[in-house]
Scaffold this active site. Structure first.
Site, short mmCIF file in Angstrom:
data_model
loop_
_atom_site.label_atom_id
_atom_site.label_comp_id
_atom_site.label_asym_id
_atom_site.label_seq_id
_atom_site.Cartn_x
_atom_site.Cartn_y
_atom_site.Cartn_z
N LYS A 148 -30.21 105.43 -29.35
CA LYS A 148 -28.83 105.91 -29.54
C LYS A 148 -28.10 105.90 -28.19
O LYS A 148 -26.94 105.50 -28.10
CB LYS A 148 -28.84 107.31 -30.15
CG LYS A 148 -29.30 107.31 -31.61
CD LYS A 148 -29.60 108.70 -32.13
CE LYS A 148 -30.24 108.60 -33.53
NZ LYS A 148 -30.73 109.88 -34.04
N ASP A 179 -23.88 113.31 -38.23
CA ASP A 179 -25.01 112.91 -39.08
C ASP A 179 -24.68 113.19 -40.56
O ASP A 179 -25.40 112.77 -41.45
CB ASP A 179 -26.28 113.68 -38.70
CG ASP A 179 -27.22 112.85 -37.83
OD1 ASP A 179 -27.03 111.62 -37.76
OD2 ASP A 179 -28.14 113.44 -37.23
N GLN A 229 -31.77 116.23 -33.50
CA GLN A 229 -32.77 115.23 -33.91
C GLN A 229 -33.83 115.91 -34.79
O GLN A 229 -34.44 116.88 -34.36
CB GLN A 229 -33.41 114.61 -32.66
CG GLN A 229 -34.28 113.42 -32.94
CD GLN A 229 -33.50 112.17 -33.36
OE1 GLN A 229 -32.40 111.91 -32.87
NE2 GLN A 229 -34.06 111.41 -34.27
#
Ligand code: NDP
Length: 289
Positions: A49, A116, A93
């Protein structure tokens, strides 16, 4: 031989477009990635990322917490970033260590910064097909890959293998809204062979390497392999010293179906791209207020 749905090709085409979009903005879009613990797979995803963010000119801040961090400490940090107008997107994460309450952590993220798309507020928007719903990055990536290769979705039969909150459920929901007829399979599905053969598009997100074989598929089908598994023994691919395979027996299945994603180089790449598309959308929404 199947058409290879290459996420890398889509990403290469999109990189310049995103770069240009960012150059035209007054500030750099800023993504904060919060990592808890030291999982190797998480570190590899975060590195990917960060690399892509750097390439398109976004700002990416990686914040690390120890494995045994207290829930309150993470939430405090998230709330700080919620209030920081220089931050446009926040992701945590996953997976998280077991002592943490995942929903509590994720739902602390301001929904306008939830790139997300995993907070309860955003999932409800997606559930209701509301305009402005943030489509979770993997789901958006799959949709974008199909669009790029002109594979129609409307009216088609989509079979999703896996019902996780991260991938399976939002993907099934999204394709339902796109007017596909969607079936969701899981570990209790009795006759997987029968179900997969009904599909025009099979989306596999189980974390079970080699689950889908040539016996599960037919020539007209498109197979989207979401799985990212590190395995020992006989290996198909290597990236950054890690051996990665999907959930599909690629060599067996690609000889039969009409189109298939490779692993790596398929959905994983699209997920990273879509995360930054979500970040740019979040930036624009925040600056439109
Ligand atoms: P989870 O473990 O949360 O969910 C797996 C799902 O697969 C469950 O719903 C489970 O069913 C189902 N399942 C397990 N075994 C079978 C089986 N034999 N037949 C049918 N269904 C089965 O995984 P995730 O959804 O988080 O991830 C799935 C895979 O995708 C992993 O390999 C992960 O690494 C990868 N991934 C890839 C991403 C990318 O960008 N390419 C992004 C995120 C994940 P049940 O509910 O009954 O337990």
């Amino acid at each position: 031989m199947a058409l290879l749905l290459q996420g890398a090709t889509v990403r290469n085409g999109a990189t310049e477009r995103l770069k240009k979009r960012i150059e035209d903005l007054t500030a750099k879009p800023h993504l904060v990635i919060i990592q808890i613990g030291d999982r190797d797979d998480s570190a590899a995803y975060i590195a990917a990322k960060k690399r892509f963010g750097d390439k398109i000119g976004a700002r990416v801040t990686h914040v690390k917490f120890a494995q045994d961090v207290l829930q309150e400490e993470i939430i405090k940090k998230i709330l700080e970033y919620n209030g920081d107008t220089s931050v446009h997107g926040i992701i945590v994460q996953v997976p998280l260590p077991e002592h943490l309450n995942k929903d509590g952590v994720i739902d602390a993220i301001d929904p306008t910064k939830d790139v997300d798309g995993l907070t309860a507020v955003n999932l409800k928007r997606l559930w209701e097909n509301k305009p402005g719903a943030v489509v979770p990055a993997t789901t958006r990536g799959i949709a974008e890959l199909l669009r790029f290769y002109n594979i129609p979705v409307e009216g088609k039969r989509v079979v999703v293998l896996g019902r996780s909150s991260l991938v399976g459920k939002p993907t099934a929901l999204y394709f339902t809204h796109r007017n596909a007829t969607v079936t969701v399979c899981h570990s209790h599905t009795l006759n997987l062979l029968e179900e997969t053969k009904k599909a025009d598009i099979i989306i596999v997100a189980t974390g079970k390497p080699g689950l889908i074989t040539r016996d599960h598929v037919l020539p007209h089908q498109t197979v989207i392999d979401v799985g990212i598994n590190t395995v020992q023994g006989k290996l198909e691919e290597e990236i950054e010293g890690k051996k990665i395979v999907g959930d599909v027996d690629f060599l067996g299945v690609e000889k039969i179906v009409s189109a298939i994603t490779p692993v790596p180089g398929g959905v994983g790449v699209m997920t990273v791209l879509s995360l930054f598309e979500n970040l740019l959308d979040a930036y624009e929404t925040q600056h439109a207020i």
